[in-house]
Design an enzyme around this catalytic site. Structure first.
Site, PDB file in Angstrom:
ATOM      1  CG  LEU A 132      39.710  27.514 -14.361  1.00  0.00           C
ATOM      2  CD1 LEU A 132      40.729  26.461 -13.960  1.00  0.00           C
ATOM      3  CD2 LEU A 132      39.376  27.422 -15.852  1.00  0.00           C
ATOM      4  CG  ASP A 133      40.982  33.023 -13.531  1.00  0.00           C
ATOM      5  OD1 ASP A 133      40.994  33.709 -12.498  1.00  0.00           O
ATOM      6  OD2 ASP A 133      41.366  33.433 -14.635  1.00  0.00           O
TER       7      ASP A 133
END
Length: 387
Positions: A132-133
């Protein structure tokens, strides 16, 4: 010197760990035809994890020990590390020794980089930052930059890019947070200095929370602070040389009111040593756990604004806003589906030997975003381009 040929993928995937970020991506791998072995601390835990994902009888449970894993690794297998970051390098070393590819969702560490040359020479893929990040945020940034380049060209321009991501409670609580990943990781990230560009100036803050500011996402108030070192991503994202980045911040989103609610935590972070912070992490995990009744929410907002030398402008915004459900958390959904997509591209021979991140090019980013959208991961893009 010719680039080494990639070792053909065998079709077998060893998924190591079934913690908070393992979700429906694992099922997607099984559905794609991969032979999946889930390794957990005990075989019983692996069995339970597979049952929770509806994969009983479709993937093989294993008890994780280094000798047991090494004994089963074969050339062309893919090892997926869901372990804490410190566990990646030993797994990658085992992959190099056995001729297996490697994938994880974490940032590239110095320890991992040490093994990359040997992996490349052996024809092995090392896929990182595919979650995701980091992960989807990279895809968004590459896509926005490519769209701005297409509209304005690569001549002189000024650019502002912000990329904020946060995992927050779907229903706000007094603490303004629930721990959807290891509390020690959350606290240690807050103890690490942040470096970024703002108003054209390089800025470093020793305590990231002290740079917290209000941030609106589709009119909803959040709080945002910078984290880690944003500056290396200027090169990774491939901004044109003639563009001057005025603002370039990668950071974290929190619910409005988080800064006030966490003041007692910040006091501990200012003065606590490693032992005390480890104890604090355990205390906070006990006080504010994710329970079966809780639902998390993931918000990722990436924005780019560019103004060229003749006064023309371009603006674009990506927003991903996901809520967890009874089957899986939003965090697990976003991380595991992106990672599984990357693993499938390792299996089909789409990635070259050596180090790859989720997004190395705009072309790959657009393809992966299209594939994630087709698999039901919802996100939106807004630009100021004419309809």
């Amino acid at each position: 010197m010719n680039a080494p040929s990639a070792v053909p993928a065998s079709g077998t995937v060893h998924w190591i760990g079934a913690g908070l970020s393992t979700g429906s991506g694992l099922a997607a791998l099984v559905d794609s035809g991969a032979r999946v072995r889930l390794w957990h601390r005990t075989r019983e835990r692996a069995v339970q994890a597979l049952a929770a994902l509806g994969l009983t009888g479709r993937a093989e449970p294993r008890a994780l020990t280094p000798p047991a894993l090494t004994a089963e690794l074969a050339p062309g297998d893919v090892v997926v590390s869901m372990l804490p970051a410190t566990g990646h390098a030993p797994l990658l070393a085992a992959c190099v020794a056995r001729g297996a590819h490697f994938a994880c969702s974490s940032y590239v560490s110095d320890a991992v980089l040490e093994h990359v040359p040997a992996a490349r020479e052996a024809g092995l893929v090392v896929l990182t930052e595919a979650g995701l990040d980091p992960g989807i945020d990279h895809l968004f940034a590459h896509s926005l930059i490519a769209r701005a380049r297409e509209r304005l060209g690569t001549g002189t321009a000024e650019a502002d890019l912000t990329s904020y991501c946060g995992g927050v409670p779907a229903v706000p609580n007094a603490f303004r947070y629930r721990f959807s990943w290891a509390p020690a990781g959350v606290l240690n990230a807050l103890r690490s200095p942040a470096r970024y560009l703002e108003d054209g100036a390089e800025t470093t803050v020793e305590r990231p929370w002290e740079a917290t500011r209000p941030h609106l996402v589709d009119g909803e108030p959040f709080e945002a602070y910078p984290n880690r070192d944003s500056l290396p991503f200027l090169a990774q994202y491939g901004l044109p040389r003639a563009w001057t980045p005025r603002t370039f911040i990668r950071g974290t989103l929190r619910l409005d009111g988080w800064l006030d609610a966490w003041q007692p935590v910040f006091e501990e972070l200012r003065g606590g040593d490693d032992e005390r912070i480890a104890g604090l992490a355990a205390e906070l995990a006990a006080r504010h756990p994710m329970t079966g009744a809780d639902r998390d929410r993931v918000v990722l907002a990436v924005s780019l604004d560019v103004r060229d030398g003749s006064g023309r402008t371009w603006s674009g915004r990506y927003l991903l806003d996901q809520e967890g459900d009874a089957r899986e958390s939003a965090m697990a959904r976003c991380v595991s589906r992106t990672l599984a997509l990357g693993v499938r591209h390792v299996l089909d021979g789409d990635l070259p030997p050596g180090l790859s991140r989720a997004a190395e090019t705009a072309e790959r980013s657009e393809r992966w975003l299209s594939e994630l959208a087709a698999e039901g991961l919802d996100f939106g893009l807004r630009t100021d381009e004419p309809a």
